[in-house]
Every structure is written in structure tokens, then in C-alpha cells.
Design a protein around this motif. Structure first.
Motif, PDB file in Angstrom:
ATOM      1  N   ASP A 195      84.851 105.644  46.382  1.00 57.03           N
ATOM      2  CA  ASP A 195      86.304 105.841  46.428  1.00 57.03           C
ATOM      3  C   ASP A 195      86.883 105.378  47.757  1.00 57.03           C
ATOM      4  O   ASP A 195      87.953 104.750  47.806  1.00 57.03           O
ATOM      5  CB  ASP A 195      86.640 107.315  46.193  1.00 57.03           C
ATOM      6  N   VAL A 196      86.171 105.686  48.826  1.00 53.50           N
ATOM      7  CA  VAL A 196      86.670 105.262  50.139  1.00 53.50           C
ATOM      8  C   VAL A 196      86.723 103.743  50.237  1.00 53.50           C
ATOM      9  O   VAL A 196      87.713 103.156  50.701  1.00 53.50           O
ATOM     10  CB  VAL A 196      85.771 105.844  51.254  1.00 53.50           C
ATOM     11  N   ILE A 197      85.665 103.086  49.795  1.00 54.59           N
ATOM     12  CA  ILE A 197      85.618 101.621  49.886  1.00 54.59           C
ATOM     13  C   ILE A 197      86.703 100.991  49.019  1.00 54.59           C
ATOM     14  O   ILE A 197      87.427 100.074  49.442  1.00 54.59           O
ATOM     15  CB  ILE A 197      84.225 101.116  49.479  1.00 54.59           C
ATOM     16  N   LEU A 198      86.835 101.497  47.788  1.00 53.02           N
ATOM     17  CA  LEU A 198      87.852 100.935  46.898  1.00 53.02           C
ATOM     18  C   LEU A 198      89.256 101.193  47.422  1.00 53.02           C
ATOM     19  O   LEU A 198      90.127 100.316  47.356  1.00 53.02           O
ATOM     20  CB  LEU A 198      87.682 101.526  45.492  1.00 53.02           C
ATOM     21  N   ASN A 199      89.476 102.386  47.927  1.00 52.31           N
ATOM     22  CA  ASN A 199      90.802 102.679  48.483  1.00 52.31           C
ATOM     23  C   ASN A 199      91.102 101.808  49.688  1.00 52.31           C
ATOM     24  O   ASN A 199      92.246 101.369  49.880  1.00 52.31           O
ATOM     25  CB  ASN A 199      90.883 104.153  48.876  1.00 52.31           C
ATOM     26  N   LYS A 200      90.080 101.548  50.482  1.00 52.43           N
ATOM     27  CA  LYS A 200      90.285 100.683  51.639  1.00 52.43           C
ATOM     28  C   LYS A 200      90.658  99.271  51.209  1.00 52.43           C
ATOM     29  O   LYS A 200      91.591  98.665  51.744  1.00 52.43           O
ATOM     30  CB  LYS A 200      89.013 100.662  52.481  1.00 52.43           C
ATOM     31  N   ARG A 201      89.952  98.749  50.224  1.00 56.30           N
ATOM     32  CA  ARG A 201      90.258  97.398  49.751  1.00 56.30           C
ATOM     33  C   ARG A 201      91.611  97.360  49.055  1.00 56.30           C
ATOM     34  O   ARG A 201      92.370  96.391  49.198  1.00 56.30           O
ATOM     35  CB  ARG A 201      89.151  96.923  48.808  1.00 56.30           C
ATOM     36  N   ARG A 202      91.931  98.410  48.306  1.00 50.50           N
ATOM     37  CA  ARG A 202      93.262  98.465  47.698  1.00 50.50           C
ATOM     38  C   ARG A 202      94.346  98.462  48.759  1.00 50.50           C
ATOM     39  O   ARG A 202      95.364  97.760  48.618  1.00 50.50           O
ATOM     40  CB  ARG A 202      93.394  99.730  46.850  1.00 50.50           C
ATOM     41  N   PHE A 203      94.127  99.217  49.786  1.00 47.50           N
ATOM     42  CA  PHE A 203      95.108  99.250  50.867  1.00 47.50           C
ATOM     43  C   PHE A 203      95.272  97.865  51.501  1.00 47.50           C
ATOM     44  O   PHE A 203      96.394  97.420  51.787  1.00 47.50           O
ATOM     45  CB  PHE A 203      94.658 100.265  51.915  1.00 47.50           C
ATOM     46  N   GLN A 204      94.172  97.179  51.723  1.00 45.62           N
ATOM     47  CA  GLN A 204      94.258  95.842  52.315  1.00 45.62           C
ATOM     48  C   GLN A 204      95.028  94.885  51.426  1.00 45.62           C
ATOM     49  O   GLN A 204      95.896  94.136  51.900  1.00 45.62           O
ATOM     50  CB  GLN A 204      92.843  95.311  52.569  1.00 45.62           C
ATOM     51  N   TYR A 205      94.736  94.924  50.125  1.00 44.30           N
ATOM     52  CA  TYR A 205      95.443  94.017  49.220  1.00 44.30           C
ATOM     53  C   TYR A 205      96.917  94.397  49.095  1.00 44.30           C
ATOM     54  O   TYR A 205      97.791  93.513  49.023  1.00 44.30           O
ATOM     55  CB  TYR A 205      94.774  94.027  47.846  1.00 44.30           C
ATOM     56  N   GLU A 206      97.205  95.684  49.080  1.00 44.75           N
ATOM     57  CA  GLU A 206      98.604  96.111  49.031  1.00 44.75           C
ATOM     58  C   GLU A 206      99.357  95.628  50.264  1.00 44.75           C
ATOM     59  O   GLU A 206     100.510  95.200  50.180  1.00 44.75           O
ATOM     60  CB  GLU A 206      98.680  97.633  48.931  1.00 44.75           C
ATOM     61  N   GLN A 207      98.681  95.705  51.392  1.00 43.94           N
ATOM     62  CA  GLN A 207      99.309  95.238  52.620  1.00 43.94           C
ATOM     63  C   GLN A 207      99.562  93.732  52.571  1.00 43.94           C
ATOM     64  O   GLN A 207     100.635  93.254  52.981  1.00 43.94           O
ATOM     65  CB  GLN A 207      98.403  95.583  53.805  1.00 43.94           C
ATOM     66  N   GLU A 208      98.613  92.987  52.054  1.00 40.00           N
ATOM     67  CA  GLU A 208      98.772  91.534  51.991  1.00 40.00           C
ATOM     68  C   GLU A 208      99.894  91.127  51.048  1.00 40.00           C
ATOM     69  O   GLU A 208     100.724  90.277  51.385  1.00 40.00           O
ATOM     70  CB  GLU A 208      97.452  90.891  51.554  1.00 40.00           C
ATOM     71  N   VAL A 209      99.937  91.720  49.848  1.00 32.14           N
ATOM     72  CA  VAL A 209     100.967  91.326  48.888  1.00 32.14           C
ATOM     73  C   VAL A 209     102.333  91.846  49.299  1.00 32.14           C
ATOM     74  O   VAL A 209     103.366  91.307  48.877  1.00 32.14           O
ATOM     75  CB  VAL A 209     100.607  91.806  47.470  1.00 32.14           C
ATOM     76  N   THR A 210     102.367  92.891  50.124  1.00 31.93           N
ATOM     77  CA  THR A 210     103.656  93.359  50.624  1.00 31.93           C
ATOM     78  C   THR A 210     104.193  92.412  51.682  1.00 31.93           C
ATOM     79  O   THR A 210     105.395  92.097  51.700  1.00 31.93           O
ATOM     80  CB  THR A 210     103.511  94.779  51.195  1.00 31.93           C
ATOM     81  N   LEU A 211     103.311  91.958  52.565  1.00 25.12           N
ATOM     82  CA  LEU A 211     103.749  91.025  53.600  1.00 25.12           C
ATOM     83  C   LEU A 211     104.139  89.674  53.016  1.00 25.12           C
ATOM     84  O   LEU A 211     105.118  89.058  53.451  1.00 25.12           O
ATOM     85  CB  LEU A 211     102.638  90.844  54.635  1.00 25.12           C
ATOM     86  N   ASN A 212     103.389  89.207  52.026  1.00 23.57           N
ATOM     87  CA  ASN A 212     103.668  87.903  51.428  1.00 23.57           C
ATOM     88  C   ASN A 212     103.498  88.010  49.915  1.00 23.57           C
ATOM     89  O   ASN A 212     102.397  87.817  49.394  1.00 23.57           O
ATOM     90  CB  ASN A 212     102.733  86.837  51.998  1.00 23.57           C
ATOM     91  N   PRO A 213     104.565  88.342  49.193  1.00 21.65           N
ATOM     92  CA  PRO A 213     104.430  88.515  47.730  1.00 21.65           C
ATOM     93  C   PRO A 213     104.102  87.232  46.994  1.00 21.65           C
ATOM     94  O   PRO A 213     103.691  87.283  45.835  1.00 21.65           O
ATOM     95  CB  PRO A 213     105.801  89.068  47.320  1.00 21.65           C
ATOM     96  N   TYR A 214     104.264  86.069  47.627  1.00 20.54           N
ATOM     97  CA  TYR A 214     103.961  84.797  46.963  1.00 20.54           C
ATOM     98  C   TYR A 214     102.541  84.309  47.278  1.00 20.54           C
ATOM     99  O   TYR A 214     102.210  83.171  46.954  1.00 20.54           O
ATOM    100  CB  TYR A 214     104.966  83.730  47.389  1.00 20.54           C
ATOM    101  N   ASN A 215     101.742  85.160  47.891  1.00 17.52           N
ATOM    102  CA  ASN A 215     100.338  84.833  48.126  1.00 17.52           C
ATOM    103  C   ASN A 215      99.550  85.199  46.865  1.00 17.52           C
ATOM    104  O   ASN A 215      99.027  86.314  46.730  1.00 17.52           O
ATOM    105  CB  ASN A 215      99.809  85.594  49.342  1.00 17.52           C
ATOM    106  N   TYR A 216      99.471  84.260  45.934  1.00 17.71           N
ATOM    107  CA  TYR A 216      98.880  84.556  44.631  1.00 17.71           C
ATOM    108  C   TYR A 216      97.370  84.793  44.717  1.00 17.71           C
ATOM    109  O   TYR A 216      96.814  85.504  43.868  1.00 17.71           O
ATOM    110  CB  TYR A 216      99.177  83.410  43.662  1.00 17.71           C
ATOM    111  N   ASP A 217      96.712  84.244  45.730  1.00 18.46           N
ATOM    112  CA  ASP A 217      95.282  84.509  45.886  1.00 18.46           C
ATOM    113  C   ASP A 217      95.024  85.988  46.142  1.00 18.46           C
ATOM    114  O   ASP A 217      94.045  86.561  45.647  1.00 18.46           O
ATOM    115  CB  ASP A 217      94.719  83.666  47.031  1.00 18.46           C
ATOM    116  N   SER A 218      95.897  86.618  46.922  1.00 16.39           N
ATOM    117  CA  SER A 218      95.755  88.057  47.163  1.00 16.39           C
ATOM    118  C   SER A 218      95.967  88.846  45.882  1.00 16.39           C
ATOM    119  O   SER A 218      95.272  89.840  45.628  1.00 16.39           O
ATOM    120  CB  SER A 218      96.749  88.508  48.237  1.00 16.39           C
ATOM    121  N   TRP A 219      96.913  88.409  45.050  1.00 12.57           N
ATOM    122  CA  TRP A 219      97.120  89.081  43.763  1.00 12.57           C
ATOM    123  C   TRP A 219      95.880  88.942  42.887  1.00 12.57           C
ATOM    124  O   TRP A 219      95.481  89.916  42.209  1.00 12.57           O
ATOM    125  CB  TRP A 219      98.338  88.487  43.049  1.00 12.57           C
ATOM    126  N   PHE A 220      95.270  87.770  42.879  1.00 11.05           N
ATOM    127  CA  PHE A 220      94.048  87.570  42.084  1.00 11.05           C
ATOM    128  C   PHE A 220      92.943  88.532  42.537  1.00 11.05           C
ATOM    129  O   PHE A 220      92.293  89.184  41.707  1.00 11.05           O
ATOM    130  CB  PHE A 220      93.555  86.125  42.214  1.00 11.05           C
TER     131      PHE A 220
END
Length: 674
Positions: A306-331
Motif C-alpha cells: 500500500d505504501v509503495i502504490l500510494n507513493k507511485r500514485r502520488f507521483q503520477y498525480e503530481q505529474e499530471v497535475t503539473l502538466n495535464p498534457y503529458n500523456y506518458d504520465s497518464w499511461f
């Protein structure tokens, strides 16, 4: 007079050998030798020895006069004052040195070096009260100069005056100095085991410098002294002091690690979770890292995941929030959710958020990655959720979203039609592909539609689609070939031959050489030798390429293999090729290639090797001027040229040169024999 007239003139010596000397002497060598021999160093002045008191007095007067003259010239140069005072001190004239320092302080009382040198002289001669007086004056005039305070307190401590040193520290702390001054005061109290005094100094220090690192240092101080309750209290007070508006992740990490050392794992876990809830997402990376390390050591497997997944989710959420057109992060984010078997609604909601980020520019290169979000969404609904209705809705929505008048994506149309085929709805699949061809025809769409009908064995539909495709793009050689191959496979050779004939009559073709080769191979397979020969002649009317002539010659030899005339026909093709290339002034390399192929043919199958060798050219080396693009000459270059026997007969000059060369060769042989 006679003596003057008979004056001898000086004799000038003549240099007989003007060759350069074997050993040359350079300026660099002269300088190096001068440096090695130290020729430019001025010798030091001789040492002066004082013999009696009168001479000593005279020496002192002379030196003092020089120092005073320097001071009169420039009173602001403090170095002159210090040299003067140190000279007097070297003569044990302490009173005079003190007088000089006082005069210097009248000139510049803010010079730190001057005060330090003055106090050092007093301490050197053990004039403690004088030194105290100087330090007291210095810290009064320059209270922000920390060097004075350090020296002053150190002197008192070395003298054993602990109370006096503490008093000086208290005077210093009233000025709210930098952090190191407070730590020096704390270490001073700790050297004499005054723990309570150190604690009180820490309390004043964190008020003067309210920073997280100093609160943490205070808590560690308490922890190292065994005051666990006091250390925990410091951490709690720090959390309350900074509040929720100025939280720092370092404070929570230090607090949690403190609880770990006390084996209070539940407390540490609560602190980590509280920090992750209260801290902003962009600042909680360090807390995540520490929390994951904590769970790996003291938690169970599910907690670690759970900790690892939450950490990765947080990282991806941060990336797509900073740049919503970064489709690689969405993938990556969606792949993580799908691999984690997350809630379907969460995955769908993330897909909806991703596909809502429509590219702001109507350029196909900006839409390529975006379209794959829709494709993955449709595949997720079809394969994972097994929801055909939502899959169909996804395909329809994306096809309505793409601006087909500007550009389209054939892959989407084909995937949508293949989905309908898997759902056993052929009419819908054909309707989709027909709509695609009508709105935005592309070669890939025609190819996919034709492949579908071929799999369904609908050959009449394939013929119609091939015709539509050729009407759309008659320059596509692959379409003509596949159409003819289809008719050939169906056994309709006349229709296939008619398609080939129409193809070679097209004014423009993307790969005409492939088309002609396929047509000739088709006739050869049908054993229509005469038709193939006619095709070769037609092709040679359009191009005189060497490969065509080689292929034609080998065709003549292999078409009737075993026939006596096959070698003659192939040889006639080579002769015709050589003659036409000569008459049309083709590149000499092409003629050489034809002759090489002819020679190899004669070696393998024929018997006229000598006749072909006589036609082979002679390779010579020549020179030509190089001319740049702007017309300027860039020198000469050598290149190889070929001289054919037929060309030598046409040029008499070459014959003359050849005769001269042979004569020179014969004459050399004759001289050798003599």
C-alpha cells in the motif's frame, strides 16, 4: 700626415660556412638558463650588527623616524601602524606599542584586525586587566563582531573565570547573534555539566531562531540526556508551534524516527499518516520515502504494498497535475491502477480525466499519443470489464472527437470495425469502414477493408474495393500488384494481365521497377516467353538500366535452357546492350558493368571469352581541376577513367601516345641488352 693617410682599414672576416649550427640557441633557452642560475635575483642587503648602546639608539631613532614618516604620508593604512607596534613590541617597548595602537584606534576604531592585534599583545605580556579592558571596549563599540566575543569568552575560560565568562555570554546573547554563538554558549555550559542552564539556553534559542532544525536539535539534546518525555514534549510543542500552515516534513520524519528508537511503532505510524494527510502533495516525498522504509522494517506485506502504490500514485498525480498534457504520465498512472486491480470506477474516472485533456492544437503529431488513451480505454472495457456497450460507446465518442476534415487515424477505424466483427456484427463493421473511406480515404483503410473481405471470401467486394482504391491513388504500385495477385490466385489470368497492362500505362508510379519485375515474372510463370520478351523490349524503351539488360540476357538463356540458341540469344542481348550504351554516351561505369557480366557469362556458359576481353576497357589515372560552388578553384584531384578500344580508334592522338609508350618500352629493353 703620411702616418694618417696610411691608416689601416679594418679587416672584415668572411663567413665561409653559412649553414645553421647543429645546436640552436633560442630566447626560451636563454631565459631558462638565467632562471636556473638566478642571475636576475637581487642579493639581500648585508646584515647590520649593533656594537654599542649609542649605535642602538641611533638605529631606533632611524627606524622610528621611518615609521613616523610612513604614517604621516598615509595615516589610513592600518598595516603600517601594526608593523610599527609589532616592531616596538619586539624591543619590549610595551608602553610605546600600546601608545601606537591607541593612536591607530583614533584613526580607525572599526578595524577588527587592529583590536585583535592590540589584545594579543596584552595577553602575550600577561596584562590581563589591560586585555579585559580592550575586549570590553571592542565588544561595546563593535557588538556584531563575533570574533571579539569568542576571544573574550575563551580568555576568561582559560583563566578559570567561569562566572565572568558566563556573564560575557549573557551580554552577547542580548544581541541575538547567529546560531553558532548559541551553540558555543550551550557547549560551554555542558563542559561544566550545567544541564539546566543548557536547557534554558535552548529555550531562549528556539524563540530567537524559530526554525525546524533547531527544534529538532533541541529534542535530540533531550533524548541524548535520557529525557524521553522532555524530548517528546519538544516535538509536540514544535508541531503546535508551526501549526498546519507552516508544516515541515523534516519535523515529522524526525519525530517518527524518535518514536521508532523508543519502539513506539504505533505512534510512529500515526505520525507518518498524519503528515501525509496534512502536508501538501508536492512536499510529502521525503515522508513517503521514510514511511515506506518504516513499513518494510516493521509492517506487514500488505502495508508495504500500500505504501509503495500510494507513493507511485502520488507521483503520477503530481505529474499530471503539473502538466495535464503529458500523456506518458497518464499511461503510467493508468497502467498502475489496472495492475493493482483497483476499483473499476476509479480506473474509469482516471480514464475520463485523461481523455478530457484534448490537445489544444489541431496537428496530428500532437494527437498521436492522445488517441492511444482512447484505444487503451476501449480495450480495458472490452477485455477486462467485458462490457461491449461501453466499448462501442468509447469508439463512437473518439471517432466523433477527432477532426476528420484535418486528419484522421486509420488505426481507430480498423479497431472499431474489428471489435464489431468480434461481436459478430458484420454490417456495422462494413458500415464503419465504408464511412471511413467516404469521409477520409487512406491507403491503410482500403488495405484493412480488403483484408477483412478476403478473410470472409467476398472476392466480388474485394474487386470493387480495389477499383475504388486505384481510383483514389493510382500511383500506389502495391495496390496494383495485390489486385493482380488476387486475380492470378483466382485463376483469371486475362484479368490479371489486363490489370498489369493498365498499371504500366500509368504516367506516374511510386515503384515502377517492382511493377515491371512482377509483370515479367507473371508472364514467365505462365510460360509466355514471347510476351515476356516483348515486356523486356518495352521496358528497355523506357530505361537503359544495366540491371534490366542483365536480367534480359539471363532470361534469354534460362527461358529455353538446353536449347542451342539460348547462348546466342543471350550473347546478342549483351552485344546490343554494349552498342546502345556506347551510342547513347551512357556512363562508362555502366558499360564496364555490362562487359563484366558478359565476360562472366562467357566464362560460365560460352566460348567467346577472348572476343569479350578485347572489348574490355583500359583503366587509366587522370587529373582534373576542382571548382567550388562559388567558381573558385580548389586544386586538382586524381580519378580513374576507362578507355575503350573503340574510343581509341576514334581518337588518333591516343594512338600516337600508345605508339610512343611502346617505343619507349622497346628502347629501354634495347639499352638493357647492351
Amino acid at each position: 700626415m703620411a702616418h694618417q693617410t696610411d691608416k689601416k682599414m679594418p679587416k672584415f672576416s668572411t663567413v665561409r660556412n653559412k649553414m645553421p649550427a647543429p645546436v640552436q640557441i633560442t630566447a626560451e633557452q636563454l631565459l631558462r638558463e638565467a632562471k636556473e642560475r638566478e642571475l636576475e635575483i637581487i642579493p639581500p642587503p648585508p646584515k647590520q650588527k649593533v656594537q654599542d648602546e649609542e649605535e642602538l639608539k641611533e638605529y631606533k631613532i632611524k627606524k622610528r623616524k621611518g615609521f613616523e614618516d610612513n604614517l604621516r604620508k598615509n595615516r589610513s593604512v592600518i598595516a603600517n601602524w601594526i608593523k610599527y607596534a609589532q616592531w616596538e613590541d619586539s624591543l619590549d617597548e610595551v608602553q610605546r606599542a600600546r601608545s601606537i595602537y591607541e593612536r591607530a584606534l583614533d584613526v580607525d576604531h572599526r578595524n577588527i584586525t587592529l583590536w585583535l592585534k592590540y589584545a594579543e599583545i596584552e595577553m602575550k605580556h600577561k596584562q590581563i586587566n589591560h586585555a579585559r579592558n580592550i575586549w570590553d571596549r571592542a565588544v561595546t563599540i563593535l557588538p556584531r563582531a563575533n570574533q571579539f566575543w569568542y576571544k573574550y569568552t575563551y580568555m576568561e575560560e582559560m583563566l578559570g573565570n567561569i562566572v565572568g565568562a558566563r556573564t560575557i555570554f549573557e551580554r552577547w546573547m542580548e544581541w541575538h547573534p547567529e546560531e553558532q554563538a548559541w551553540f558555543t554558549y550551550i557547549n560551554f555550559e555542558l563542559r561544566y555539566s550545567e544541564i539546566n542552564n543548557s536547557r534554558q539556553i535552548y529555550e531562549r534559542f528556539i524563540v530567537c531562531h524559530p526554525e525546524v532544525r533547531y527544534w529538532i536539535r533541541y529534542a535530540r539534546f533531550e533524548s541524548q540526556r535520557g529525557s524521553i518525555v522532555a524530548a517528546r514534549s519538544v516535538y509536540e510543542r514544535a508541531t503546535e508551534f508551526f501549526g498546519e500552515c507552516h508544516l515541515d516534513p523534516k519535523l515529522f520524519v524526525a519525530f517518527a524516527k524518535f518514536e521508532e528508537t523508543q519502539r513506539e511503532y504505533d505512534r510512529a505510524r500515526v505520525i507518518y499518516k498524519y503528515a501525509l494527510d496534512k502536508l501538501p502533495k508536492e512536499e510529502s516525498g521525503e515522508v513517503f520515502k521514510s514511511y515506506s522504509s518504516f513499513e518494510k522494517r516493521f509492517g506487514d506485506r500488505r502495508g508495504i504494498e500500500d505504501v509503495i502504490l500510494n507513493k507511485r500514485r502520488f507521483q503520477y498525480e503530481q505529474e499530471v497535475t503539473l502538466n495535464p498534457y503529458n500523456y506518458d504520465s497518464w499511461f503510467d498512472y493508468l497502467r498502475l491502477l489496472e495492475s493493482d486491480s483497483a476499483d473499476p470506477e476509479t480506473v474509469r474516472d482516471t480514464y475520463e480525466r485523461a481523455i478530457a485533456q484534448i490537445p489544444p492544437v489541431l496537428e496530428k503529431r500532437m494527437w498521436r499519443r492522445y488517441v492511444y488513451l482512447w484505444i487503451n480505454y476501449a480495450l480495458y472495457e472490452e477485455l477486462t470489464m467485458e462490457n461491449a456497450d461501453r466499448t462501442r460507446q468509447v469508439y463512437r465518442t473518439v471517432l466523433d472527437t477527432i477532426p476528420h476534415k484535418r486528419f484522421t487515424f486509420a488505426k481507430l477505424w480498423l479497431l472499431a470495425s474489428q471489435f464489431e466483427v468480434r461481436q459478430k456484427d458484420l454490417d456495422s463493421a462494413r458500415r464503419l469502414l465504408g464511412n471511413a473511406i467516404g469521409r477520409c480515404p487512406k491507403d491503410k483503410l482500403f488495405k484493412g477493408y480488403i483484408d477483412l473481405e478476403l478473410q470472409l471470401r467476398e472476392f466480388d467486394r474485394c474487386r470493387i474495393l480495389y477499383q475504388k482504391h486505384l481510383e483514389f491513388n493510382p500511383e500506389n504500385c502495391t495496390t496494383w500488384l495485390r489486385f493482380a495477385e488476387l486475380e492470378s490466385l483466382l485463376g483469371d489470368t486475362d484479368r490479371a494481365r489486363a490489370i498489369y497492362e493498365l498499371a504500366i500505362q500509368q504516367p506516374r508510379m511510386d515503384m515502377p521497377e517492382v511493377l515491371w519485375k512482377s509483370y515479367i515474372d507473371f508472364e514467365i510463370e505462365q510460360e509466355e516467353w514471347e510476351r515476356a520478351r516483348i515486356l523486356y523490349n518495352k521496358l528497355l524503351e523506357r530505361t537503359q538500366h544495366v540491371k534490366v539488360w542483365k536480367s534480359y540476357a539471363m532470361f534469354e538463356y534460362t527461358s529455353f535452357h538446353g536449347d542451342e540458341d539460348c547462348i546466342l540469344r543471350a550473347r546478342s542481348v549483351y552485344k546490343e546492350a554494349n552498342e546502345k550504351l556506347r551510342l547513347e554516351s551512357a556512363p562508362k561505369e555502366d558499360r564496364v558493368a555490362i562487359l563484366d557480366a558478359w565476360l562472366q557469362f562467357e566464362k560460365d556458359f560460352g566460348n567467346e571469352v577472348e572476343a569479350v576481353e578485347k572489348l574490355m576497357p583500359r583503366r587509366v589515372k587522370k587529373r582534373r581541376k576542382l571548382v567550388m560552388e562559388d567558381g573558385t578553384e580548389a586544386g586538382w584531384e586524381e580519378y580513374f577513367d576507362y578507355i575503350f578500344p573503340s574510343d581509341e580508334q576514334a581518337l588518333p592522338n591516343l594512338k600516337l601516345l600508345e605508339a610512343a609508350r611502346m617505343w619507349r618500352k622497346d628502347s629501354d629493353i634495347t639499352v638493357t641488352d647492351d
